[in-house]
Scaffold this motif. Structure first.
Motif, PDB file in Angstrom:
ATOM      1  N   TYR A  32       0.797  -1.188  -0.007  1.00 19.64           N
ATOM      2  CA  TYR A  32      -0.095   0.000   0.149  1.00 19.64           C
ATOM      3  C   TYR A  32       0.784   1.327  -0.054  1.00 19.64           C
ATOM      4  O   TYR A  32       0.384   2.368  -0.665  1.00 19.64           O
ATOM      5  CB  TYR A  32      -1.008  -0.117   1.183  1.00 19.64           C
ATOM      6  CG  TYR A  32      -1.559   0.920   1.399  1.00 19.64           C
ATOM      7  CD1 TYR A  32      -2.825   1.465   0.654  1.00 19.64           C
ATOM      8  CD2 TYR A  32      -1.571   2.295   2.053  1.00 19.64           C
ATOM      9  CE1 TYR A  32      -3.563   2.653   0.500  1.00 19.64           C
ATOM     10  CE2 TYR A  32      -2.292   3.234   2.355  1.00 19.64           C
ATOM     11  CZ  TYR A  32      -3.253   3.492   1.391  1.00 19.64           C
ATOM     12  OH  TYR A  32      -3.990   4.763   1.587  1.00 19.64           O
ATOM     13  N   VAL A  33       1.958   1.316   0.703  1.00 22.75           N
ATOM     14  CA  VAL A  33       2.679   2.354   0.857  1.00 22.75           C
ATOM     15  C   VAL A  33       3.430   2.736  -0.471  1.00 22.75           C
ATOM     16  O   VAL A  33       3.742   3.979  -1.208  1.00 22.75           O
ATOM     17  CB  VAL A  33       3.995   2.103   1.939  1.00 22.75           C
ATOM     18  CG1 VAL A  33       5.080   3.167   1.719  1.00 22.75           C
ATOM     19  CG2 VAL A  33       3.365   2.289   3.296  1.00 22.75           C
ATOM     20  N   VAL A  36       0.914   4.356  -2.654  1.00 27.52           N
ATOM     21  CA  VAL A  36       0.586   5.516  -2.210  1.00 27.52           C
ATOM     22  C   VAL A  36       1.728   6.473  -2.845  1.00 27.52           C
ATOM     23  O   VAL A  36       1.432   7.741  -3.274  1.00 27.52           O
ATOM     24  CB  VAL A  36       0.554   5.706  -0.572  1.00 27.52           C
ATOM     25  CG1 VAL A  36       0.551   7.370  -0.147  1.00 27.52           C
ATOM     26  CG2 VAL A  36      -0.816   5.182  -0.366  1.00 27.52           C
ATOM     27  N   ALA A  41      -3.135   9.347  -2.205  1.00 26.28           N
ATOM     28  CA  ALA A  41      -3.796   8.528  -1.153  1.00 26.28           C
ATOM     29  C   ALA A  41      -5.228   9.058  -1.163  1.00 26.28           C
ATOM     30  O   ALA A  41      -5.305  10.347  -1.177  1.00 26.28           O
ATOM     31  CB  ALA A  41      -3.110   8.622  -0.087  1.00 26.28           C
ATOM     32  N   LEU A  43      -8.863   8.940   1.206  1.00 26.45           N
ATOM     33  CA  LEU A  43      -9.306   8.881   2.618  1.00 26.45           C
ATOM     34  C   LEU A  43      -9.644   7.467   2.859  1.00 26.45           C
ATOM     35  O   LEU A  43      -9.362   6.890   3.947  1.00 26.45           O
ATOM     36  CB  LEU A  43     -10.336  10.065   2.826  1.00 26.45           C
ATOM     37  CG  LEU A  43     -10.945   9.823   4.328  1.00 26.45           C
ATOM     38  CD1 LEU A  43      -9.794  10.305   5.231  1.00 26.45           C
ATOM     39  CD2 LEU A  43     -12.175  10.790   4.516  1.00 26.45           C
ATOM     40  N   VAL A  46      -6.636   5.325   3.149  1.00 31.33           N
ATOM     41  CA  VAL A  46      -6.152   5.426   4.297  1.00 31.33           C
ATOM     42  C   VAL A  46      -6.581   4.790   5.531  1.00 31.33           C
ATOM     43  O   VAL A  46      -6.015   4.279   6.373  1.00 31.33           O
ATOM     44  CB  VAL A  46      -5.719   6.928   4.843  1.00 31.33           C
ATOM     45  CG1 VAL A  46      -5.039   7.202   6.065  1.00 31.33           C
ATOM     46  CG2 VAL A  46      -4.640   7.504   3.580  1.00 31.33           C
ATOM     47  N   ALA A  49      -6.120   1.151   5.558  1.00 28.35           N
ATOM     48  CA  ALA A  49      -4.720   0.407   5.997  1.00 28.35           C
ATOM     49  C   ALA A  49      -4.890   0.707   7.452  1.00 28.35           C
ATOM     50  O   ALA A  49      -4.289  -0.308   8.092  1.00 28.35           O
ATOM     51  CB  ALA A  49      -3.955   1.566   5.327  1.00 28.35           C
ATOM     52  N   ALA A  50      -5.313   1.587   8.133  1.00 31.60           N
ATOM     53  CA  ALA A  50      -5.425   2.114   9.365  1.00 31.60           C
ATOM     54  C   ALA A  50      -6.278   1.059  10.159  1.00 31.60           C
ATOM     55  O   ALA A  50      -5.746   0.355  11.328  1.00 31.60           O
ATOM     56  CB  ALA A  50      -5.868   3.329   9.686  1.00 31.60           C
TER      57      ALA A  50
END
Length: 73
Positions: A32-33, A36, A41, A43, A46, A49-50
């Protein structure tokens, strides 16, 4: 072979599964990073992923609680 058998008996299945989940999660978050870095990215991405990270951390904490895989003292 007996030394491998003794090592496998010492490992707890719940903790091995939790570490496997953690490694897999780190690979997914690293992908994912990388994505990005190449694009912007969003919302939703993010937050996804969080939440993946939060679920994985709670799974690791659950696996290392007292009595997981071992008889509780």
């Amino acid at each position: 072979m007996p030394s491998l058998s003794r090592a496998l008996r010492r490992w707890q299945a719940v903790r091995v599964a939790a570490v496997s989940l953690a490694i897999t999660t780190l690979v997914v978050l690293a992908a994912y990073v990388v994505a990005v870095v190449d694009s912007r990215a969003t919302l939703g991405g993010v937050l996804a992923a969080a939440s993946l990270l939060a679920f994985s951390v709670t799974g690791l904490l659950y696996a290392w609680r007292l009595g997981a895989g071992w008889p509780a003292d």
